[in-house]
Design a protein around this motif. Sequence first.
Motif, PDB file in Angstrom:
ATOM      1  N   ASN A 288       8.502  15.431  -2.575  1.00  0.00           N
ATOM      2  CA  ASN A 288       6.945  15.990  -1.597  1.00  0.00           C
ATOM      3  C   ASN A 288       7.054  14.693  -1.416  1.00  0.00           C
ATOM      4  OD1 ASN A 288       4.624  17.060   0.202  1.00  0.00           O
ATOM      5  ND2 ASN A 288       3.692  15.695  -1.201  1.00  0.00           N
ATOM      6  N   ASN A 289       6.609  13.588  -1.996  1.00  0.00           N
ATOM      7  CA  ASN A 289       6.230  12.161  -1.885  1.00  0.00           C
ATOM      8  C   ASN A 289       7.787  11.091  -1.066  1.00  0.00           C
ATOM      9  OD1 ASN A 289       3.823  13.069  -3.268  1.00  0.00           O
ATOM     10  ND2 ASN A 289       3.654  10.653  -4.297  1.00  0.00           N
ATOM     11  N   VAL A 290       9.120  11.834  -2.300  1.00  0.00           N
ATOM     12  CA  VAL A 290       9.990  11.412  -1.364  1.00  0.00           C
ATOM     13  C   VAL A 290      10.598  11.925   0.080  1.00  0.00           C
ATOM     14  CG1 VAL A 290      12.717  10.587  -1.694  1.00  0.00           C
ATOM     15  CG2 VAL A 290      10.915   9.828  -3.744  1.00  0.00           C
ATOM     16  N   ALA A 291      10.461  13.171  -0.112  1.00  0.00           N
ATOM     17  CA  ALA A 291      10.709  13.405   1.332  1.00  0.00           C
ATOM     18  C   ALA A 291       9.100  13.133   2.279  1.00  0.00           C
ATOM     19  CB  ALA A 291      10.594  15.226   1.389  1.00  0.00           C
ATOM     20  N   ILE A 292       8.661  12.938   1.946  1.00  0.00           N
ATOM     21  CA  ILE A 292       7.223  12.200   3.108  1.00  0.00           C
ATOM     22  C   ILE A 292       7.830  10.837   3.296  1.00  0.00           C
ATOM     23  CG2 ILE A 292       5.189  11.078   3.527  1.00  0.00           C
ATOM     24  CD1 ILE A 292       4.409  13.698   1.980  1.00  0.00           C
ATOM     25  N   VAL A 293       8.181   9.850   2.125  1.00  0.00           N
ATOM     26  CA  VAL A 293       9.097   8.275   2.620  1.00  0.00           C
ATOM     27  C   VAL A 293      10.010   8.518   3.265  1.00  0.00           C
ATOM     28  CG1 VAL A 293       9.595   6.649   1.686  1.00  0.00           C
ATOM     29  CG2 VAL A 293       7.975   7.596   1.000  1.00  0.00           C
TER      30      VAL A 293
ATOM     31  N   ALA B 105       0.887  -1.610   0.087  1.00  0.00           N
ATOM     32  CA  ALA B 105       0.053   0.085  -0.553  1.00  0.00           C
ATOM     33  C   ALA B 105       0.674   2.070   0.018  1.00  0.00           C
ATOM     34  CB  ALA B 105      -0.891  -0.240   0.674  1.00  0.00           C
ATOM     35  N   SER B 106       2.130   1.283   1.136  1.00  0.00           N
ATOM     36  CA  SER B 106       2.612   2.294   0.946  1.00  0.00           C
ATOM     37  C   SER B 106       4.014   3.110   0.185  1.00  0.00           C
ATOM     38  CB  SER B 106       3.944   2.041   1.630  1.00  0.00           C
ATOM     39  OG  SER B 106       5.132   3.156   1.915  1.00  0.00           O
ATOM     40  N   VAL B 107       4.004   1.601  -0.495  1.00  0.00           N
ATOM     41  CA  VAL B 107       4.998   1.669  -1.747  1.00  0.00           C
ATOM     42  C   VAL B 107       4.267   2.326  -2.987  1.00  0.00           C
ATOM     43  CG1 VAL B 107       5.851   0.209  -4.276  1.00  0.00           C
ATOM     44  CG2 VAL B 107       6.620  -0.158  -1.899  1.00  0.00           C
ATOM     45  N   ALA B 108       2.832   1.623  -3.161  1.00  0.00           N
ATOM     46  CA  ALA B 108       1.938   1.931  -4.600  1.00  0.00           C
ATOM     47  C   ALA B 108       1.597   3.322  -4.589  1.00  0.00           C
ATOM     48  CB  ALA B 108       0.351   1.419  -4.355  1.00  0.00           C
ATOM     49  N   THR B 109       0.955   3.801  -3.422  1.00  0.00           N
ATOM     50  CA  THR B 109       0.497   5.035  -2.816  1.00  0.00           C
ATOM     51  C   THR B 109       1.485   6.440  -3.011  1.00  0.00           C
ATOM     52  OG1 THR B 109      -0.491   4.311  -1.157  1.00  0.00           O
ATOM     53  CG2 THR B 109       0.185   7.027  -1.250  1.00  0.00           C
ATOM     54  N   LYS B 110       3.197   6.103  -2.948  1.00  0.00           N
ATOM     55  CA  LYS B 110       4.315   6.716  -2.803  1.00  0.00           C
ATOM     56  C   LYS B 110       4.868   6.630  -4.726  1.00  0.00           C
ATOM     57  CE  LYS B 110       3.449   8.978   0.647  1.00  0.00           C
ATOM     58  NZ  LYS B 110       2.415  10.125   0.513  1.00  0.00           N
ATOM     59  N   MET B 111       4.385   6.212  -4.926  1.00  0.00           N
ATOM     60  CA  MET B 111       4.880   5.648  -6.550  1.00  0.00           C
ATOM     61  C   MET B 111       4.311   6.253  -7.476  1.00  0.00           C
ATOM     62  SD  MET B 111       7.011   2.380  -6.854  1.00  0.00           S
ATOM     63  CE  MET B 111       8.011   2.039  -7.991  1.00  0.00           C
TER      64      MET B 111
ATOM     65  N   LEU C  18      15.377   7.867  -9.812  1.00  0.00           N
ATOM     66  CA  LEU C  18      16.049   7.117  -8.030  1.00  0.00           C
ATOM     67  C   LEU C  18      15.287   7.416  -7.308  1.00  0.00           C
ATOM     68  CD1 LEU C  18      19.521   8.794  -8.666  1.00  0.00           C
ATOM     69  CD2 LEU C  18      19.087   6.740  -8.590  1.00  0.00           C
ATOM     70  N   ALA C  19      14.014   8.248  -6.691  1.00  0.00           N
ATOM     71  CA  ALA C  19      12.997   8.773  -6.557  1.00  0.00           C
ATOM     72  C   ALA C  19      12.184   7.320  -5.956  1.00  0.00           C
ATOM     73  CB  ALA C  19      12.051   9.452  -6.790  1.00  0.00           C
ATOM     74  N   LEU C  20      11.942   6.467  -7.189  1.00  0.00           N
ATOM     75  CA  LEU C  20      10.944   5.850  -7.590  1.00  0.00           C
ATOM     76  C   LEU C  20      11.707   4.844  -6.616  1.00  0.00           C
ATOM     77  CD1 LEU C  20       9.528   5.953 -11.231  1.00  0.00           C
ATOM     78  CD2 LEU C  20       7.542   6.132  -8.970  1.00  0.00           C
ATOM     79  N   ALA C  21      12.808   4.258  -6.512  1.00  0.00           N
ATOM     80  CA  ALA C  21      13.523   3.153  -6.153  1.00  0.00           C
ATOM     81  C   ALA C  21      13.683   3.413  -4.505  1.00  0.00           C
ATOM     82  CB  ALA C  21      15.109   2.945  -6.414  1.00  0.00           C
ATOM     83  N   ALA C  22      13.966   4.410  -4.739  1.00  0.00           N
ATOM     84  CA  ALA C  22      13.989   4.555  -2.902  1.00  0.00           C
ATOM     85  C   ALA C  22      12.907   4.704  -2.004  1.00  0.00           C
ATOM     86  CB  ALA C  22      14.499   6.797  -3.257  1.00  0.00           C
ATOM     87  N   VAL C  23      11.812   4.992  -3.101  1.00  0.00           N
ATOM     88  CA  VAL C  23      10.387   4.725  -2.348  1.00  0.00           C
ATOM     89  C   VAL C  23      10.677   3.399  -2.492  1.00  0.00           C
ATOM     90  CG1 VAL C  23       7.549   4.468  -2.632  1.00  0.00           C
ATOM     91  CG2 VAL C  23       9.176   6.613  -2.966  1.00  0.00           C
ATOM     92  N   TYR C  24      10.148   1.990  -2.648  1.00  0.00           N
ATOM     93  CA  TYR C  24      10.698   1.239  -3.127  1.00  0.00           C
ATOM     94  C   TYR C  24      11.591   0.333  -1.592  1.00  0.00           C
ATOM     95  CZ  TYR C  24      10.611  -4.210  -3.786  1.00  0.00           C
ATOM     96  OH  TYR C  24      10.563  -5.317  -3.679  1.00  0.00           O
ATOM     97  N   PHE C  25      12.733   0.870  -2.098  1.00  0.00           N
ATOM     98  CA  PHE C  25      13.680   0.294  -1.122  1.00  0.00           C
ATOM     99  C   PHE C  25      13.147   0.331   0.056  1.00  0.00           C
ATOM    100  CE2 PHE C  25      16.194  -0.644  -4.508  1.00  0.00           C
ATOM    101  CZ  PHE C  25      16.425  -1.535  -4.714  1.00  0.00           C
ATOM    102  N   ALA C  26      12.855   2.294   0.917  1.00  0.00           N
ATOM    103  CA  ALA C  26      12.246   2.428   2.033  1.00  0.00           C
ATOM    104  C   ALA C  26      11.087   1.619   2.921  1.00  0.00           C
ATOM    105  CB  ALA C  26      12.548   3.933   2.021  1.00  0.00           C
ATOM    106  N   SER C  27      10.619   1.110   1.783  1.00  0.00           N
ATOM    107  CA  SER C  27       9.095   0.863   1.826  1.00  0.00           C
ATOM    108  C   SER C  27       9.116  -0.752   2.257  1.00  0.00           C
ATOM    109  CB  SER C  27       7.764   1.294   0.610  1.00  0.00           C
ATOM    110  OG  SER C  27       7.992   2.287   1.439  1.00  0.00           O
ATOM    111  N   VAL C  28       9.608  -1.109   1.931  1.00  0.00           N
ATOM    112  CA  VAL C  28       9.832  -2.868   1.736  1.00  0.00           C
ATOM    113  C   VAL C  28      10.429  -3.718   2.586  1.00  0.00           C
ATOM    114  CG1 VAL C  28      11.937  -3.570  -0.022  1.00  0.00           C
ATOM    115  CG2 VAL C  28       9.968  -5.084   0.103  1.00  0.00           C
ATOM    116  N   LYS C  29       9.945  -5.049   3.412  1.00  0.00           N
ATOM    117  CA  LYS C  29       9.628  -4.996   3.933  1.00  0.00           C
ATOM    118  C   LYS C  29      10.752  -6.781   4.027  1.00  0.00           C
ATOM    119  CE  LYS C  29       7.459  -2.073   6.766  1.00  0.00           C
ATOM    120  NZ  LYS C  29       8.212  -1.801   7.341  1.00  0.00           N
TER     121      LYS C  29
END
Length: 287
Positions: free
Chosen positions: A246-251, A91-97, A124-135
């Motif tokens: 905005n999106n990447v800084a929130i993550v 859910a987090s990745v889908a929202t921010k990507m 890089l932002a897309l990659a950052a959102v994914y890796f910061a959110s993935v468990k």
Amino acid sequence: MLNLALSILFSTLIFVVFKLYSIYKVETLYAIITNYVVASSVGFFFYKGTIQIETLPEKPWFWGTLVLGVLFIVVFNLMAATSQKVGVSAASVATKMSLVIPVLAGVLLYNELLSGFQILGIVLALAAVYFASVKETSIALLKSSLILPLLVFLGSGIIDASIKFIQAIHISESEFPLFSATVFASAAFTGILFIGFKSIRTPLRVNFKNILGGIVLGILNYFSIYFILKALQHPSLNSAAVFTINNVAIVLFSTLLGIILFKERLSTKNWGGIVLAVISIALVALF
């Protein structure tokens, strides 16, 4: 940049409030609907002009706010369903990507130009959102399980792109509070209808914790929207840069607050995502 920083701050605090909901057993649905009522009230309070409800439909942005209000409720419920059936990370990745959608809209609809460094920053932002959110614990996804994250991705992106469209075409800065208030009022009305139908089968359960949680969330929610509208007015930042930062800084900051406030542990992938987030923000903002 101050407006963008304030939008990031209020949006990040929203995630902190959601975390506190789970700790203090606040019922999210009722708090969310209370939040929209409060956010709408805050907007009407800060609007300096004369408010005439009967003239609102004459505003060029009015019908857009009705659509956005419905989208807010629909996407929230999709996010909840995705978290429960697929996983919070999905859910987090889908929202921010979903930042891809307003970025593409800015390029295609408003002829915004992106430098090579900015394009690299967005990737890089897309990659950052994914890796910061993935468990570390993952689940095997069926094709049917991808439908919910896809709908969250599309819904979140359409909301951001619609806000940019309405802001660029229809709204004067003096009407930002009135516009925001009307969007939240539409979301509140949609939410009240939703729980009204739901109460036919399940009795309503309203308590002080739900109301207090909704009040706090509503104040934060209003200012997160108000300041993103102000940030989109920035003369040297296009909408692609604004939504990416905005999106990447929130993550980034919600992850850091999770460590500081809730003692959350990060994997190596998560730390890599944070590093990529910092690099992507620098590339998009500076170039």
